[in-house]
Write a protein that holds these residues in place. Structure first.
Motif, PDB file in Angstrom:
ATOM      1  N   TYR A 284      21.463  51.014  23.800  1.00 31.90           N
ATOM      2  CA  TYR A 284      21.892  49.875  24.615  1.00 31.90           C
ATOM      3  C   TYR A 284      20.682  49.158  25.223  1.00 31.90           C
ATOM      4  O   TYR A 284      20.596  47.931  25.205  1.00 31.90           O
ATOM      5  N   ASP A 285      19.743  49.940  25.754  1.00 32.09           N
ATOM      6  CA  ASP A 285      18.564  49.363  26.421  1.00 32.09           C
ATOM      7  C   ASP A 285      17.657  48.601  25.458  1.00 32.09           C
ATOM      8  O   ASP A 285      16.942  47.693  25.864  1.00 32.09           O
ATOM      9  N   THR A 286      17.632  48.992  24.197  1.00 32.81           N
ATOM     10  CA  THR A 286      16.719  48.378  23.242  1.00 32.81           C
ATOM     11  C   THR A 286      17.440  47.485  22.237  1.00 32.81           C
ATOM     12  O   THR A 286      16.869  47.109  21.222  1.00 32.81           O
ATOM     13  N   LYS A 287      18.664  47.138  22.521  1.00 34.35           N
ATOM     14  CA  LYS A 287      19.470  46.308  21.623  1.00 34.35           C
ATOM     15  C   LYS A 287      18.827  44.937  21.418  1.00 34.35           C
ATOM     16  O   LYS A 287      18.280  44.352  22.343  1.00 34.35           O
TER      17      LYS A 287
ATOM     18  N   ILE B 233      21.431  59.902  26.801  1.00 32.60           N
ATOM     19  CA  ILE B 233      20.123  59.418  26.362  1.00 32.60           C
ATOM     20  C   ILE B 233      20.226  58.549  25.112  1.00 32.60           C
ATOM     21  O   ILE B 233      19.687  57.447  25.085  1.00 32.60           O
ATOM     22  N   GLY B 234      20.897  59.022  24.062  1.00 35.31           N
ATOM     23  CA  GLY B 234      20.975  58.274  22.812  1.00 35.31           C
ATOM     24  C   GLY B 234      21.679  56.941  22.979  1.00 35.31           C
ATOM     25  O   GLY B 234      21.096  55.884  22.689  1.00 35.31           O
ATOM     26  N   PRO B 235      22.928  56.939  23.461  1.00 33.97           N
ATOM     27  CA  PRO B 235      23.626  55.663  23.639  1.00 33.97           C
ATOM     28  C   PRO B 235      22.907  54.743  24.634  1.00 33.97           C
ATOM     29  O   PRO B 235      22.858  53.529  24.442  1.00 33.97           O
TER      30      PRO B 235
END
Length: 108
Positions: free
Chosen positions: A17-20, A11-13
């Motif tokens: 990544y998704d919101t970079k 979830i965290g990584p």
């Protein structure tokens, strides 16, 4: 959202990544998280205090400032001036620029 083989597990990584942020394009939309508004809105009216504009030019250079930095645990008895408060608030979250609908802050 289509599968990305570079997306990390967890979830965290995955969220990171998704919101970079990318300078040349908007981040991909994360299916379970909406965008964060740029400013907090209060339901009840609150008193506003006009602050002086911060100084954003001149001053000491970055390397000299870092080299001279020391922690001190001696505090003044008087309050910060509004000018000092304005400068401090700008340094920690002030908007330093805007491009393509993105606001850039002094620190993130």
């Amino acid at each position: 959202m289509e599968y990305d083989q570079n997306r990390p597990e967890g979830i965290g990584p995955g969220y990171q990544y998704d919101t970079k942020y990318y300078r040349d394009r908007r981040p991909p939309v994360c299916a379970w998280a909406g965008p964060t508004p740029p400013f907090k809105r209060y339901a009840d009216p609150v008193a506003r205090i006009a602050l002086p504009r911060p100084v954003t030019t001149g001053g000491a250079g970055l390397w000299e400032t870092i080299g001279a930095r020391r922690s001190k645990r001696v505090y003044a008895a008087e309050s910060l001036s509004l000018a000092d408060l304005s400068q401090l608030l700008w340094a920690i979250q002030g908007i330093t620029g805007e491009r393509d609908g993105f606001r850039f802050r002094a620190a993130g």
